[in-house]
Design an enzyme around this catalytic site. Structure first.
Site, mmCIF file in Angstrom:
data_model
loop_
_atom_site.group_PDB
_atom_site.id
_atom_site.type_symbol
_atom_site.label_atom_id
_atom_site.label_comp_id
_atom_site.label_asym_id
_atom_site.label_seq_id
_atom_site.Cartn_x
_atom_site.Cartn_y
_atom_site.Cartn_z
ATOM 1 N N SER A 52 0.860 -1.190 0.000
ATOM 2 C CA SER A 52 0.000 0.000 0.000
ATOM 3 C C SER A 52 0.889 1.230 0.000
ATOM 4 O O SER A 52 2.043 1.168 0.434
ATOM 5 C CB SER A 52 -0.864 0.004 1.258
ATOM 6 O OG SER A 52 -1.484 1.269 1.421
ATOM 7 N N TYR A 98 -1.950 -1.284 10.520
ATOM 8 C CA TYR A 98 -1.976 -1.640 9.094
ATOM 9 C C TYR A 98 -0.733 -1.106 8.377
ATOM 10 O O TYR A 98 -0.063 -1.829 7.641
ATOM 11 C CB TYR A 98 -3.256 -1.071 8.483
ATOM 12 C CG TYR A 98 -3.432 -1.310 6.997
ATOM 13 C CD1 TYR A 98 -3.733 -2.573 6.508
ATOM 14 C CD2 TYR A 98 -3.329 -0.254 6.085
ATOM 15 C CE1 TYR A 98 -3.923 -2.783 5.140
ATOM 16 C CE2 TYR A 98 -3.522 -0.462 4.730
ATOM 17 C CZ TYR A 98 -3.813 -1.730 4.256
ATOM 18 O OH TYR A 98 -3.997 -1.935 2.913
HETATM 19 P P1 NAP Z 1 -10.874 -6.828 0.180
HETATM 20 O O1 NAP Z 1 -11.843 -6.383 -0.840
HETATM 21 O O2 NAP Z 1 -11.202 -6.726 1.623
HETATM 22 O O3 NAP Z 1 -10.445 -8.338 -0.176
HETATM 23 C C1 NAP Z 1 -9.484 -8.996 0.614
HETATM 24 C C2 NAP Z 1 -9.540 -10.466 0.312
HETATM 25 O O4 NAP Z 1 -8.564 -11.113 1.156
HETATM 26 C C3 NAP Z 1 -10.903 -11.071 0.668
HETATM 27 O O5 NAP Z 1 -11.249 -12.054 -0.259
HETATM 28 C C4 NAP Z 1 -10.623 -11.684 2.033
HETATM 29 O O6 NAP Z 1 -11.479 -12.768 2.347
HETATM 30 C C5 NAP Z 1 -9.203 -12.148 1.866
HETATM 31 N N1 NAP Z 1 -8.601 -12.371 3.180
HETATM 32 C C6 NAP Z 1 -8.526 -11.487 4.201
HETATM 33 N N2 NAP Z 1 -8.029 -12.083 5.282
HETATM 34 C C7 NAP Z 1 -7.779 -13.369 4.936
HETATM 35 C C8 NAP Z 1 -7.271 -14.486 5.638
HETATM 36 N N3 NAP Z 1 -6.944 -14.416 6.928
HETATM 37 N N4 NAP Z 1 -7.136 -15.654 4.975
HETATM 38 C C9 NAP Z 1 -7.493 -15.763 3.675
HETATM 39 N N5 NAP Z 1 -7.995 -14.747 2.966
HETATM 40 C C10 NAP Z 1 -8.131 -13.561 3.592
HETATM 41 O O7 NAP Z 1 -9.495 -6.021 0.034
HETATM 42 P P2 NAP Z 1 -8.813 -5.338 -1.236
HETATM 43 O O8 NAP Z 1 -9.129 -3.901 -1.199
HETATM 44 O O9 NAP Z 1 -9.053 -6.113 -2.459
HETATM 45 O O10 NAP Z 1 -7.295 -5.472 -0.791
HETATM 46 C C11 NAP Z 1 -6.387 -6.367 -1.427
HETATM 47 C C12 NAP Z 1 -4.976 -5.929 -1.094
HETATM 48 O O11 NAP Z 1 -4.785 -4.569 -1.518
HETATM 49 C C13 NAP Z 1 -4.646 -5.948 0.392
HETATM 50 O O12 NAP Z 1 -3.322 -6.398 0.575
HETATM 51 C C14 NAP Z 1 -4.757 -4.495 0.796
HETATM 52 O O13 NAP Z 1 -3.987 -4.199 1.926
HETATM 53 C C15 NAP Z 1 -4.245 -3.817 -0.453
HETATM 54 N N6 NAP Z 1 -4.655 -2.429 -0.584
HETATM 55 C C16 NAP Z 1 -5.979 -2.099 -0.616
HETATM 56 C C17 NAP Z 1 -6.350 -0.759 -0.723
HETATM 57 C C18 NAP Z 1 -7.785 -0.325 -0.732
HETATM 58 O O14 NAP Z 1 -8.042 0.902 -0.588
HETATM 59 N N7 NAP Z 1 -8.742 -1.210 -0.944
HETATM 60 C C19 NAP Z 1 -5.347 0.242 -0.817
HETATM 61 C C20 NAP Z 1 -4.019 -0.146 -0.800
HETATM 62 C C21 NAP Z 1 -3.680 -1.473 -0.691
HETATM 63 P P3 NAP Z 1 -12.699 -12.548 3.405
HETATM 64 O O15 NAP Z 1 -13.465 -11.362 2.921
HETATM 65 O O16 NAP Z 1 -13.423 -13.829 3.296
HETATM 66 O O17 NAP Z 1 -12.045 -12.327 4.735
#
Ligand code: NAP
Length: 244
Positions: free
Chosen positions: A136, A149
């Protein structure tokens, strides 16, 4: 982006929702055989329905023993996307042991563990590989209530470099992508507060957040041979935020 991953097998963590889900779909669409790993079974079932042939593994990556059981026989993997994470928001003085431990285990420790499992397989097969850790922009800049985080994402920067250093001689590249806000389930709080979101967008030189597709494109580029000389580094998909 038109990339061809035919003949390669990819593993994507956190593939049930958001960036991970679209990454798994894009890899599948580009010819890779994909192993989708996530926590909620229903998400994985719907993903495999959308993408026939996709393998699914349902596991809580915050649980070391369960992860070992689920992935130790995962088979050959050439491309790895460590994407799963939780964003548990708490003011610094209210950070709990539970939230801190959970964040470290899911966001950081699972990257180490899943990468160890996958890389041992690459070394045994004597094949090159590419790993992308989804970090991130808050690895570099802080926002309120994100001490935990941000700390996990800052640590990913050094883990990425350490892996690149030790795995480079084996032709295994390791990079990160570092997005700004992407409107997914993780950032629901922002979607629910349009005024706050608009103000934050204005602080980005491009006056926007990143789209899931922007992040997926950078992940695919780093996985592909188009970035063959890039390792221990990464791409900021931050709409210019860190330049401002
Ligand atoms: P998201 O929509 O919340 O999706 C996260 C996915 O990871 C979900 O399918 C979740 O499953 C799974 N997950 C979480 N904890 C887990 C665990 N303990 N074991 C197995 N699976 C797990 O998040 P996203 O926005 O796509 O984020 C993806 C990546 O991008 C992350 O690394 C995040 O830090 C990074 N990121 C996101 C943003 C943002 O603004 N969205 C910005 C910068 C970086 P469940 O829902 O079933 O728990």
């Amino acid at each position: 982006m038109q990339l061809n991953f035919s003949g390669l097998r990819a593993l994507v963590t956190g593939a049930g929702k958001g960036i991970g889900r679209d990454t798994a779909k894009a890899l599948h669409g580009s010819g890779a055989r994909v192993v989708a790993v996530s926590r909620t079974h229903a998400d994985l079932v719907s993903l495999s329905t959308e993408c026939p042939g996709m393998e699914i593994v349902c596991v809580d990556l915050g649980d070391w023993e369960a992860t070992e059981r689920a992935l130790s026989n995962v088979g050959p993997v050439d491309l790895l996307v460590n994407n799963a994470a939780v964003a548990l928001s708490q003011p610094f003085l209210e950070v709990t042991k539970e939230a801190f431990d959970r964040s470290i285990n899911v966001n950081l420790r699972s990257v180490l563990q899943v990468s160890q499992i996958v890389v041992r397989g690459m070394l045994a097969r004597g094949v090159p590989g590419s790993i992308v850790n989804v970090s991130s922009m808050v690895s570099q800049v802080i926002f309120p209530n994100l001490a935990t985080y941000s700390s996990t994402k800052g640590a990913i920067t050094m883990l990425t470099k350490a892996m690149a250093l030790e795995l480079g001689p084996h032709k295994i590249r390791v990079n990160s992508v570092n997005p700004t806000v992407v409107l997914t389930a993780m950032s629901r709080q922002l979607s629910d507060s349009p005024e706050v979101a608009e103000k934050l967008k204005e602080r980005h030189p491009l006056r926007k957040f990143a789209e899931v597709e922007d992040v997926v494109n950078s992940i695919l580029f780093l996985l592909s041979d188009s970035s063959a000389a890039t390792t221990g580094s990464g791409i900021f998909v931050d709409a210019g935020y860190l330049a401002s």
